[in-house]
Design a protein around this motif. Structure first.
Motif, PDB file in Angstrom:
ATOM      1  N   LYS A 290       0.869  -1.202  -0.167  1.00  0.00           N
ATOM      2  CA  LYS A 290       0.205   0.027   0.185  1.00  0.00           C
ATOM      3  C   LYS A 290       0.987   1.163   0.139  1.00  0.00           C
ATOM      4  CE  LYS A 290      -3.888  -1.969   2.643  1.00  0.00           C
ATOM      5  NZ  LYS A 290      -4.782  -1.692   3.775  1.00  0.00           N
TER       6      LYS A 290
ATOM      7  N   GLU B  50      -1.800   5.561   6.697  1.00  0.00           N
ATOM      8  CA  GLU B  50      -3.177   5.889   6.328  1.00  0.00           C
ATOM      9  C   GLU B  50      -3.572   7.138   6.729  1.00  0.00           C
ATOM     10  OE1 GLU B  50      -5.321   2.459   7.710  1.00  0.00           O
ATOM     11  OE2 GLU B  50      -4.576   1.076   5.701  1.00  0.00           O
TER      12      GLU B  50
ATOM     13  N   SER C  55       0.461   3.731   1.672  1.00  0.00           N
ATOM     14  CA  SER C  55       0.598   4.055   3.184  1.00  0.00           C
ATOM     15  C   SER C  55       1.907   3.531   3.648  1.00  0.00           C
ATOM     16  CB  SER C  55      -0.680   3.759   4.044  1.00  0.00           C
ATOM     17  OG  SER C  55      -0.922   2.491   3.837  1.00  0.00           O
ATOM     18  N   ASN C  56       2.232   2.413   3.342  1.00  0.00           N
ATOM     19  CA  ASN C  56       3.305   1.698   3.917  1.00  0.00           C
ATOM     20  C   ASN C  56       4.613   2.352   3.107  1.00  0.00           C
ATOM     21  OD1 ASN C  56       2.024  -0.167   5.429  1.00  0.00           O
ATOM     22  ND2 ASN C  56       1.789  -1.682   3.779  1.00  0.00           N
TER      23      ASN C  56
ATOM     24  N   GLU D 184       4.489  -2.735  13.436  1.00  0.00           N
ATOM     25  CA  GLU D 184       4.380  -2.461  12.046  1.00  0.00           C
ATOM     26  C   GLU D 184       2.751  -2.278  11.678  1.00  0.00           C
ATOM     27  OE1 GLU D 184       5.144  -5.199   8.057  1.00  0.00           O
ATOM     28  OE2 GLU D 184       6.071  -5.957   9.902  1.00  0.00           O
ATOM     29  N   THR D 185       1.905  -2.865  12.485  1.00  0.00           N
ATOM     30  CA  THR D 185       0.446  -2.701  12.136  1.00  0.00           C
ATOM     31  C   THR D 185      -0.062  -1.411  12.245  1.00  0.00           C
ATOM     32  OG1 THR D 185      -0.095  -5.013  12.600  1.00  0.00           O
ATOM     33  CG2 THR D 185      -1.722  -3.489  12.549  1.00  0.00           C
TER      34      THR D 185
ATOM     35  N   GLU E  51       1.418   1.138   9.778  1.00  0.00           N
ATOM     36  CA  GLU E  51       0.604   1.040   8.341  1.00  0.00           C
ATOM     37  C   GLU E  51      -0.947   2.120   8.515  1.00  0.00           C
ATOM     38  OE1 GLU E  51      -2.398  -1.775   5.813  1.00  0.00           O
ATOM     39  OE2 GLU E  51      -0.588  -2.606   6.755  1.00  0.00           O
ATOM     40  N   ARG E  52      -1.166   2.024   9.853  1.00  0.00           N
ATOM     41  CA  ARG E  52      -2.395   2.906  10.063  1.00  0.00           C
ATOM     42  C   ARG E  52      -1.947   4.564  10.229  1.00  0.00           C
ATOM     43  NH1 ARG E  52      -7.293   4.537   9.612  1.00  0.00           N
ATOM     44  NH2 ARG E  52      -8.237   5.396  11.499  1.00  0.00           N
TER      45      ARG E  52
END
Length: 209
Positions: free
Chosen positions: A2, A98, A4-5, A90-91, A94-95
């Motif tokens: 993504k 975003e 975002s990443n 890491e999760t 990503e948020r």
């Protein structure tokens, strides 16, 4: 991956030429979409779908580039530490990517991406708590830039039109308390700049014009 990443990856990239490379990529891509695969950092500002890079919104790409240009003032190690303080896992990173993209998408094309970058830099320099970034950045996005300029450059809240003071209150920059109450009804208000408002005006004042 993504976009975002990619954005978070760019913030963590140990490159001294991050802003230059990204901005060059944006302008080259605007001229010739076939150059996309040849630019190493182009994935930072482009949405990648089914293995083919395409610009879904060149204006958003330019906003991302301006944001990255501003955060390039921080060394890569401090950018990476700031990302970790803002997100951590890491999760959550990503948020965070975003959220940053959403804020940039809602920003004006020129000034607010630069203001968001200055907020990020202030967190990186430990001038602003990481826990305050989301709230302060939302204030930057939601305020009408002309009102914020009036507040920043007029020198006195009383010089800001009363209707605009209420607008600044709604976006978190001003607060009021009752000053005098009239015998026949009505009251005068005493206005002040909030702590968050002062923080934003100190670390990322609006640009002129």
């Amino acid at each position: 991956m993504k976009i975002s990443n990619h954005l978070i990856g760019a913030l963590r990239t140990p490159s001294a030429n991050l802003a230059k490379d990204v901005i060059s990529a944006v302008w080259e891509a605007a001229l010739d979409k076939h150059v996309l695969g040849k630019v190493p950092v182009v994935s930072v500002v482009l949405a990648v779908r089914d293995g083919a890079a395409a610009i879904s919104d060149r204006l958003l790409a330019a906003k991302v580039a301006r944001f990255l240009s501003g955060v390039d003032d921080l060394p890569a190690s401090e950018r990476a530490r700031t990302v970790d303080e803002l997100a951590g896992t890491e999760t959550k990173r990503e948020r965070l990517g975003e959220l940053l993209l959403d804020k940039l998408d809602r920003a004006d094309p020129l000034h607010k991406p630069q203001m968001l970058a200055k907020l990020f830099v202030a967190v990186g320099r430990r001038q602003i708590a990481a826990s305050d970034f989301d709230r302060l950045s939302d204030m930057v996005i939601n305020v009408f830039l002309g009102d914020l300029r009036d507040l920043a450059y007029r020198g006195d809240i009383e010089d800001v039109a009363e209707s605009r003071r209420f607008a600044l209150q709604a976006s978190g920059f001003l607060a009021w308390e009752v000053d005098d109450v009239y015998a026949g009804g009505g009251a005068t208000l005493k206005w002040s700049i909030t702590t968050d408002g002062n923080t934003i005006l100190t670390h990322c004042p609006p640009g002129e014009g």
